[in-house]
Design a protein around this motif. Structure first.
Motif, mmCIF file in Angstrom:
data_model
loop_
_atom_site.group_PDB
_atom_site.id
_atom_site.type_symbol
_atom_site.label_atom_id
_atom_site.label_comp_id
_atom_site.label_asym_id
_atom_site.label_seq_id
_atom_site.Cartn_x
_atom_site.Cartn_y
_atom_site.Cartn_z
ATOM 1 N N GLY A 115 2.330 -3.501 7.048
ATOM 2 C CA GLY A 115 1.744 -3.066 5.039
ATOM 3 C C GLY A 115 3.778 -2.891 4.424
ATOM 4 N N TYR A 116 3.287 -1.400 4.600
ATOM 5 C CA TYR A 116 4.417 -1.506 2.928
ATOM 6 C C TYR A 116 6.155 -1.384 3.408
ATOM 7 C CZ TYR A 116 5.402 3.377 5.587
ATOM 8 O OH TYR A 116 5.805 3.958 7.264
ATOM 9 N N ARG A 117 6.564 -1.749 4.578
ATOM 10 C CA ARG A 117 7.578 -1.446 5.452
ATOM 11 C C ARG A 117 7.539 -3.024 5.768
ATOM 12 N NH1 ARG A 117 9.198 2.168 9.047
ATOM 13 N NH2 ARG A 117 7.019 3.892 9.587
ATOM 14 N N GLN A 154 10.704 -3.178 3.072
ATOM 15 C CA GLN A 154 11.816 -2.324 2.388
ATOM 16 C C GLN A 154 12.895 -2.469 3.094
ATOM 17 O OE1 GLN A 154 9.820 1.004 4.585
ATOM 18 N NE2 GLN A 154 11.719 1.042 5.989
ATOM 19 N N GLU A 198 2.354 6.016 4.381
ATOM 20 C CA GLU A 198 1.695 6.924 4.861
ATOM 21 C C GLU A 198 2.902 7.236 5.957
ATOM 22 O OE1 GLU A 198 -2.052 7.967 5.503
ATOM 23 O OE2 GLU A 198 -2.818 6.833 3.362
ATOM 24 N N ALA A 199 3.157 8.107 6.359
ATOM 25 C CA ALA A 199 4.032 8.261 7.008
ATOM 26 C C ALA A 199 3.465 8.742 8.561
ATOM 27 C CB ALA A 199 4.855 9.472 7.649
ATOM 28 N N PRO A 200 3.397 7.508 9.919
ATOM 29 C CA PRO A 200 2.400 7.081 11.227
ATOM 30 C C PRO A 200 2.397 8.350 11.319
ATOM 31 C CG PRO A 200 4.240 5.561 10.675
ATOM 32 C CD PRO A 200 4.432 6.279 9.385
ATOM 33 N N VAL A 229 10.852 5.965 3.224
ATOM 34 C CA VAL A 229 9.188 7.097 3.190
ATOM 35 C C VAL A 229 9.643 8.097 2.298
ATOM 36 C CG1 VAL A 229 7.037 7.595 4.137
ATOM 37 C CG2 VAL A 229 8.146 5.809 5.086
ATOM 38 N N PRO A 245 1.050 -1.000 -0.170
ATOM 39 C CA PRO A 245 0.130 -0.088 0.653
ATOM 40 C C PRO A 245 0.945 1.136 0.224
ATOM 41 C CG PRO A 245 -0.188 -0.985 1.997
ATOM 42 C CD PRO A 245 0.860 -1.798 1.101
ATOM 43 N N GLN A 249 0.745 -1.042 13.750
ATOM 44 C CA GLN A 249 1.297 -0.649 12.886
ATOM 45 C C GLN A 249 2.705 -0.172 12.512
ATOM 46 O OE1 GLN A 249 -0.399 0.412 9.729
ATOM 47 N NE2 GLN A 249 -1.815 -1.168 10.702
#
Ligand SMILES: Nc1ncnc2c1ncn2[C@@H]1O[C@H](COP(=O)(O)OP(=O)(O)OP(=O)(O)O)[C@@H](O)[C@H]1O
Ligand SMILES: [Mg+2]
Lengths: 500, 330, 267
Positions: C151-153, C156, A18-20, A34, A15, C147
Motif C-alpha cells: 500500500g502506502y509504502r 516512500q 496506518e502504522a501496522p 509514517v 491509502p 502487509q
C-alpha cells in the motif's frame, strides 16, 4: 516536472498511512516516513504556503503547461524590448536546454561530465560550417540541426567507450581534457581544409545564416524565442518520459549503487554511455541553436567558465530534478546578465549585493544576534573610515564608488588613487577572514562577522565592481564550494546523490 | 601539400635531424620533471581520498606567483638586492611553504566538510575551488604574464647570468644549469617523498589511511591529520615546481594552473593513478611526448597529441603503466 | 526434509579464489538441485559472501567452473549472469535508497524487459503495456511479504524503511529479476525473533509456492534448521561438512570450526 523519484500514473492514490503494529499514541516502531506524515501534509500558511502546496500537488504536465504559458506571455509584458528578450528570455531558455542535457548525465546517471561544453561547441561549429558563407554551404536547419546532434554524438560515443571500464573517475579527466583539446583545436590548431582554417581560429566563424526551416526564416528575436521555447519544452518532455521508463530507473539505480544495479541485471556501463551520449546530443542541438541565434561560432563561448555556469544551474536546481533546472537556469542567467560587464545595471548590482547581505544577516537567529552584527558592521565601517581619514589622509577615503551612490563614501574606504597592491591585500584578507569566520564558533563568530562583512563591502566596492565578469565567475566557484558543504544534493534538490 | 600534417611531420624530422631529436628529448625530460612533481600531488590525494583534486594545478599556479612575489620583493631579477643563490633558495622556501599552506587550507575548508558526503560532492567542490583560485588570480594580476627574467639572475646589469650556461654538451646540444637544477631538484624531492612514505611513521600512517580510512582511524591514526599532511606534501612539491617553472619557462600566469595541471593529471593517470613511481614515470613520458609533438608537428598540436595518448592508454591499459586494478569489497 | 535427487541447477567445480596470499575459497565443489534450499554456514570470514560474489560474477575465480543448467557463468559480467537466472541479496544491504520502494522492484526488471529509449520517449502503446506489466509484477513481488511492504509504502523512498523491511525489499528486488536461483546473504540478520520466524516461513514459501531454488547464507541456526534441505559448512574456504542439518550440526569438524574442540553446538 518533478523530482526523479516521483512516479506518475499510479492508479490509485496511496491509502492513508496506518502504522501496522503500533499502539495508539505510541511512536515507537513506526517508520520515520509514517511518523512525519502529518508534517508532510501540513502546509505553510499564507499565500506562499498555498502556492507551494499548489505546486506540490499539481500533476507534472500541468506544471510544464504553466511554465509554457508564463514563458509565452513574457515577450508581451516583462520582456518587451528586443534586447531584454534576447538577454533574459532567449539566453535563459538556451541555458535551460543545456542544463537539461547536463542533468541527464550528472543528475540521473551520476557521471561527472566536464566536456559537456565541447559538445555544445561542436554543435555550434557544425551549424556554422554547414549554414554560412564560410564554405558557401547554406543548408537548411531541418538538415543541420540533426547533423549537429550527430556531430556531437560521435565523439561522445568514442570517449564513452574509451573510458568505459572506469567510467566514474576517469570520465571526469578525459572529458575535461577533451574540452580543453576542443578549445585548442578550434582556437589555435585550426587546420587548413579547402584553403581555409576549418574553425576560423580565434575569430571563429561569423555571419551565420538564420535558422531556416523549409524555406521559412526565423529572423526576429521573438521568432527565435518561441522556437527555442518549443525546443526546450520538447527536450524537457523527452527527458521526463525517458526518466519515467525502465531506462530512467536503470540510470538512477546505476547512480545510486552501480554494483547493485549491475547485479540487478542492469548493464551499467552501457546505460551510462547512453546517458552521456544523450546529454551530448542535447548539447549539440542547443549549440547549433546558439550559433544561429548569435550568428557566430566562437570558441571562447564554449570554455570552462560556461561549464561552471551550467554546473551551477544543475546544482542550484538540485541533482536529478528536471523542474530544478528551470529554476536554476532562470536564477543563474538573470543574475549573470545583471553582472555582465556590458549591461548597465550597476546600481541594481549594488542593491542586489547589499540586499543579499542583509537578507543573510536577517535570517540569523536569535534576532538580537542579527541586530548586533548589523549594528556592528555599520559602526565598524564608520570607525575604520574615520581612523583611515585621520591617519592616512583624505586621498585614502575620497575616491568615488563606481556609478554614484554618494552615501557610501562616508562608510566605505575607497582610495582616490590606485594605492599599489591595496586591492590585492583587501581581497586576500577577505578570503582569510572568511576562513577564520568559518572556523570560529558561537559568539566569537558573531564578533568576527562584523569586520568580515565590512571587509566584504570594501572588496566589493574596490575590487569586484570594477571587473564584474571575473567576479561573477569567482562567485560561481564559491557557490559550488559552499553549496556542496551545506547541501550536497543541491539547493532545491531533495534526493541525496550517491557515488559517481 | 603543406597542409597535410603527416608530410609536415616527416619534413620536420628530416630537417631537425639527430641533434634536433636530442634537443626535443632534453626539453621533454626537463618539462616532464615538472609534470612529475605535480602529478605526485594528484596521485597522493587520489590514493588517500579517491578524490580527483582539480584544484591542485592551481596550487602550482599560486606557487609560481609566490616565487615571483619574492623575486620582486628583492628588486626583481634585473636588479636584485641580494645575491642570487640565496634569492633563489628563498623563492623556493617561500613558494613551497606557501603552497603547502594553501593546499592544507583547501583541504580544510573545501574537502573536509565532505568526508562522508556522496562521492560527487567533493569533485564538484574541487571544481569550484579550481575555478575560484583561477579567477581570483586573474582578478588580482589583471591577467598579466609576470616575467621572471630568470636568465638575468646572477648576471651583471641585466646581462645573462649563469642559469643559462651549459653544464655539458651532447652532440652540440647544450644542457644548461637551470635544466640540471630542475631535474636534480625534482629527483631529490621525489627521493625525499619516497623516504617519507616508506620509511617514516607518517608515511606508514598515510599508507594505512589510503588502504582503509575507517580501519586506520580505529587503529588510533588521526586520519584528518594524515590527510592534511598529504595535501601539504603534495602542495609543497607543486610549489617547488612553480618556482622552477618560472625560472625555466619564464613567467607566472593565472591560466597555467589549468593547462599544466591538466597535463600533469594526465601523467598521473597514464602512470597509474595512486602509484608514486607511476606518477614520476608518467610525468616524464608526457613531457617527452609533448616535446616531440611540439617539435615535429608544431605547438598547436601538442595538447591534442597528449590527449590522444590519454585516450590510447585508457583503451589499452586502463590502469596506467604501474597501477593495479582495484577490487571492490562487497 | 530430504528430497529425492533432482536435476542439478547450479554446479560449482573445484572453485578457488584468493586475495593476495589469502585463499578465501579453496577447491570448493557444490551442487544445488532445482527447488531445493541449501544453506551455507560457517564462522565469520569463512568465505561465504565471497562464494556469492564469485557466482554472481563480481569476482572472477582463479580456478574452477561455475555452471548454471550446464552453461558456464565464469567470465560473464554480473548483469548477464543475473539475466541467465541468478539473483542475490546483499549482506550489507545495497538498496537504491533514493528511489521509491516500488521503483526498486521495477528497476531490477531491466533484464527481462525490452523497451528502448526512443519508444520510452514516444510513450508507444507497447511501452505502456510493458510499463503496466512491470508495475504489476513488482506489486506481485511486494505482496509476497503480506502487509509488510504494501500500500502506502510503495511510494516512500527506500531510505525511510526500517532495517527489517529493507531486508524484505532486497529479497523482493532480487525476485523481480525473475531468477531460477535466489542467493540470500543473511536474510534474517538484524531481525527480531518474530520477524526471523516470519522470514523462515517465507523462504519455505518461496520454494514451495514460488518454485525458487535457494542458496542461503545464515548465522541463525533456527532459520537454517527450519528450512534447509541440505546444509554445507565452510571454514577457511574449504567445505568441511555437508548433509542434513542434524548431520552437519553434530559434525565434530563443524563444532571445532565454530567453537574450538571442547565445546558442543548449542542452538
Ligand atoms: N575484496 C577483498 N579483498 C581482500 N580480502 C577480502 C575481500 N573480500 C573478502 N576478503 C576476505 O576474505 C575472507 C572471507 O570473507 P567473506 O566476506 O566471504 O566472509 P563471510 O564468510 O561472508 O563472513 P561473514 O560471516 O562475516 O559475513 C575474509 O577474510 C575477508 O577479509
Ligand atoms: Mg558474509
Amino acid at each position: 516536472m518533478s523530482d526523479a523519484s516521483d512516479t506518475p500514473g499510479v492508479p490509485e492514490p496511496p491509502p492513508e498511512p496506518e502504522a501496522p503494529e503500533a499502539e495508539p499514541g505510541s511512536r515507537i516502531g513506526i517508520d520515520s516516513w509514517v511518523a512525519e506524515a502529518d508534517q508532510r501534509r501540513a502546509r505553510g500558511r499564507g499565500p506562499l504556503g498555498l502556492a507551494a502546496w499548489g505546486w506540490e500537488s499539481a500533476p507534472d504536465s500541468t506544471k510544464l503547461l504553466a511554465f509554457v504559458a508564463i514563458a509565452a506571455s513574457l515577450p508581451f509584458w516583462l520582456l518587451k524590448s528586443e534586447g531584454d528578450l534576447f538577454n533574459f528570455g532567449l539566453f535563459t531558455l538556451i541555458f535551460v536546454g543545456l542544463g537539461l542535457g547536463l542533468q541527464v548525465v550528472v543528475g540521473l546517471a551520476g557521471l561527472l561530465d566536464l566536456g559537456y561544453v565541447a559538445f555544445y561547441g561542436i554543435g555550434a561549429y557544425a551549424y556554422a560550417l554547414l549554414s554560412s558563407g564560410y564554405y558557401g554551404h547554406h543548408w537548411p536547419a531541418e538538415a543541420t540541426l540533426p547533423i549537429a546532434m550527430g556531430a556531437a554524438v560521435i565523439p561522445a560515443a568514442i570517449l564513452g567507450f574509451a573510458a568505459r571500464r572506469l567510467l566514474g573517475d576517469y570520465l571526469a579527466i578525459v572529458t575535461l581534457f577533451f574540452a580543453q583539446a576542443f578549445l585548442v583545436f578550434t582556437n589555435v590548431t585550426n587546420p587548413t581544409l579547402f584553403g581555409k582554417g576549418i574553425t576560423g581560429g580565434a575569430n571563429g566563424i561569423p555571419n551565420l545564416d538564420p535558422l531556416t526551416f523549409f524555406g521559412y526564416k526565423l529572423t526576429s528575436t521573438k521568432q527565435l524565442y518561441f522556437f527555442t521555447l518549443g525546443t526546450v519544452v520538447v527536450v524537457a518532455a523527452a527527458i521526463y518520459l525517458a526518466n519515467q521508463s525502465r531506462i530512467g530507473r536503470a540510470w538512477r539505480a546505476s547512480r545510486e549503487d552501480p554494483l547493485a544495479a549491475e547485479v540487478m541485471s542492469i548493464p551499467v556501463n552501457r546505460l551510462k554511455i547512453l546517458a552521456f551520449i544523450f546529454g551530448s546530443a542535447v548539447a549539440g542541438l542547443l549549440g547549433a541553436i546558439y550559433a544561429a541565434v548569435s550568428t557566430a561560432a566562437v570558441s571562447t563561448n564554449f570554455n570552462i567558465g560556461v561549464l561552471i555556469i551550467l554546473y551551477a544551474i544543475v546544482i542550484l536546481g538540485g541533482f536529478g530534478s528536471i523542474a530544478g533546472v528551470f529554476v536554476g537556469a532562470i536564477v543563474i542567467n538573470v543574475s549573470f546578465e545583471f553582472l555582465e560587464p556590458q549591461t548597465d545595471y550597476p546600481s541594481f548590482k549594488r542593491w542586489l549585493f547589499y540586499g543579499l547581505i542583509i537578507f543573510v544577516i536577517a535570517r540569523l537567529k536569535p534576532w538580537y544576534r542579527a541586530a548586533v552584527i548589523l549594528a556592528g558592521t555599520v559602526g565598524f565601517g564608520f570607525a575604520v573610515h574615520a581612523v583611515v581619514a585621520a591617519m592616512a589622509g583624505h586621498a585614502w577615503t575620497t575616491g568615488k564608488p563606481i556609478s554614484g551612490a554618494g552615501w557610501l563614501t562616508h562608510w566605505v574606504v575607497i582610495p582616490r588613487l590606485n594605492h599599489g597592491n591595496f586591492d590585492n591585500f583587501l581581497y586576500i584578507g577577505l578570503v582569510l577572514a572568511v576562513m577564520l569566520v568559518a572556523s570560529l564558533k558561537g559568539w566569537w563568530r558573531t564578533i568576527a562577522l562584523a569586520p568580515t562583512l565590512y571587509l566584504t563591502a570594501l572588496v566589493w566596492e574596490n575590487v569586484l565592481v570594477t571587473s564584474p565578469g571575473v567576479t561573477a565567475l569567482i562567485l560561481f566557484g564559491v557557490m559550488l564550494i559552499v553549496l556542496m558543504a551545506i547541501r550536497p544534493q543541491g539547493l532545491l534538490g531533495t534526493s541525496r546523490v550517491e557515488i559517481v | 601539400m603543406h597542409h597535410l600534417l603527416l608530410f609536415n611531420i616527416i619534413d620536420q624530422i628530416r630537417a631537425l635531424g639527430w641533434g634536433g631529436a636530442f634537443t626535443l628529448l632534453r626539453n621533454g625530460i626537463v618539462l616532464g620533471s615538472l609534470y612529475s612533481l605535480i602529478a605526485l600531488g594528484y596521485t597522493m590525494v587520489y590514493g588517500i581520498l579517491k578524490l580527483l583534486n582539480f584544484a591542485h594545478g592551481d596550487v602550482f599556479m599560486i606557487g609560481t606567483f609566490m616565487g615571483y612575489g619574492v623575486l620582486i620583493a628583492f628588486g626583481g631579477a634585473l636588479a636584485p638586492t641580494i645575491p642570487f643563490i640565496p634569492l633563489i633558495l628563498l623563492m623556493f622556501a617561500v613558494s613551497m611553504a606557501g603552497s603547502g599552506v594553501v593546499g592544507v587550507g583547501i583541504e580544510r575548508f573545501a574537502y573536509r566538510p565532505l568526508r562522508n558526503a556522496p562521492r560527487i560532492a567533493p569533485l564538484i567542490s574541487a571544481l569550484g575551488v579550481a575555478f575560484f583560485l583561477e579567477n581570483s588570480a586573474q582578478l588580482l594580476t589583471n591577467s598579466a604574464h609576470e616575467l621572471y627574467n630568470g636568465y638575468a639572475l646572477g648576471g651583471k646589469n641585466g646581462n645573462f647570468g649563469p642559469l643559462l650556461n651549459p653544464v655539458f654538451t651532447i652532440d652540440q646540444v647544450p644542457v644548461t644549469v637551470i635544466m640540471v637544477i630542475v631535474v636534480l631538484t625534482a629527483i631529490a624531492l621525489m627521493a625525499a617523498l619516497v623516504l617519507i612514505v616508506y620509511r617514516t611513521k607518517l608515511g606508514k600512517a598515510m599508507r594505512a589511511t589510503s588502504f582503509d580510512r575507517e580501519a586506520a582511524s580505529m587503529m588510533g591514526i588521526d586520519t584528518d591529520r594524515v590527510i592534511s599532511m598529504t595535501f601539504f606534501i603534495g602542495s609543497v612539491l607543486a610549489g617547488a615546481a612553480g618556482v622552477m617553472y618560472g625560472l625555466y619557462i619564464g613567467d607566472a600566469y593565472f591560466f597555467i594552473g589549468f593547462l599544466f595541471g591538466l597535463k600533469a593529471f594526465t601523467a598521473a593517470v597514464v602512470g597509474g593513478i595512486g602509484s608514486l613511481p607511476g606518477a614520476m614515470l608518467g610525468g616524464v613520458l608526457i613531457g617527452v611526448v609533448e616535446a616531440f609533438a611540439t617539435g615535429y608537428a608544431g605547438g598547436q598540436w601538442s595538447e591534442i597529441v597528449v590527449f590522444g595518448i590519454l585516450i590510447l592508454f585508457l583503451l589499452v591499459r586502463p590502469t596506467g603503466l604501474l597501477g593495479s586494478p582495484a577490487i571492490q569489497k562487497v | 526434509m530430504a528430497e529425492p535427487a533432482r536435476k542439478a541447477l547450479l554446479e560449482l567445480k573445484d572453485l578457488s579464489m584468493s586475495f593476495g596470499g589469502l585463499k578465501v575459497i579453496d577447491g570448493l565443489d557444490l551442487t544445488v538441485n532445482g527447488r531445493e534450499v541449501v544453506s551455507v554456514i560457517g564462522p565469520n570470514g569463512a568465505g561465504k559472501t565471497t562464494l556469492f560474489n564469485l557466482i554472481t560474477g563480481i569476482y572472477r575465480p582463479d580456478a574452477g567452473e561455475i555452471l548454471l543448467e550446464g552453461g558456464s557463468l565464469v567470465g560473464l559480467p554480473p548483469y548477464k549472469i543475473t539475466q541467465r537466472g541468478v539473483a542475490r541479496t546483499f549482506q550489507t544491504l545495497r538498496l537504491f535508497l533514493n528511489m521509491s520502494v516500488i521503483e526498486n522492484v521495477m528497476a531490477s526488471q531491466y533484464g527481462r524487459t525490452k523497451v528502448d529509449i526512443v519508444r520510452a520517449m514516444l510513450r508507444t502503446p507497447g511501452m505502456r503495456r510493458e510499463e503496466r506489466e512491470i508495475r504489476r509484477f513488482a506489486e506481485e513481488k511486494l505482496s509476497f511479504f503480506g502487509q509488510r511492504l504494501m500500500g502506502y509504502r510503495w511510494n516512500q523512498p527506500a531510505y525511510s524503511l526500517s532495517y527489517a523491511n529493507r531486508r524484505r525489499l532486497e529479497i523482493a528486488r532480487a525476485m523481480a529479476t525473475d531468477p531460477k536461483i535466489l542467493l540470500l546473504d543473511e536474510p534474517a540478520a538484524g531481525m527480531n525473533p518474530v520477524e526471523t520466524h516470519e522470514i523462515t516461513e517465507l523462504i519455505g514459501q518461496l520454494r514451495d509456492e514460488g518454485g525458487f531454488t535457494i542458496l542461503l547464507i545464515e548465522h541463525d541456526m533456527h532459520v537454517v534448521e527450519g528450512i534447509s534441505d541440505r546444509v554445507i559448512a565452510l571454514d577457511h574456504g574449504v567445505k568441511i561438512s555437508e548433509g542434513s542439518f542434524e548431520q552437519v550440526a553434530t559434525d565434530p569438524r563443524v563444532v571445532e570450526a565454530y567453537l574450538g574442540t571442547k565445546a558442543t553446538v548449542t542452538k
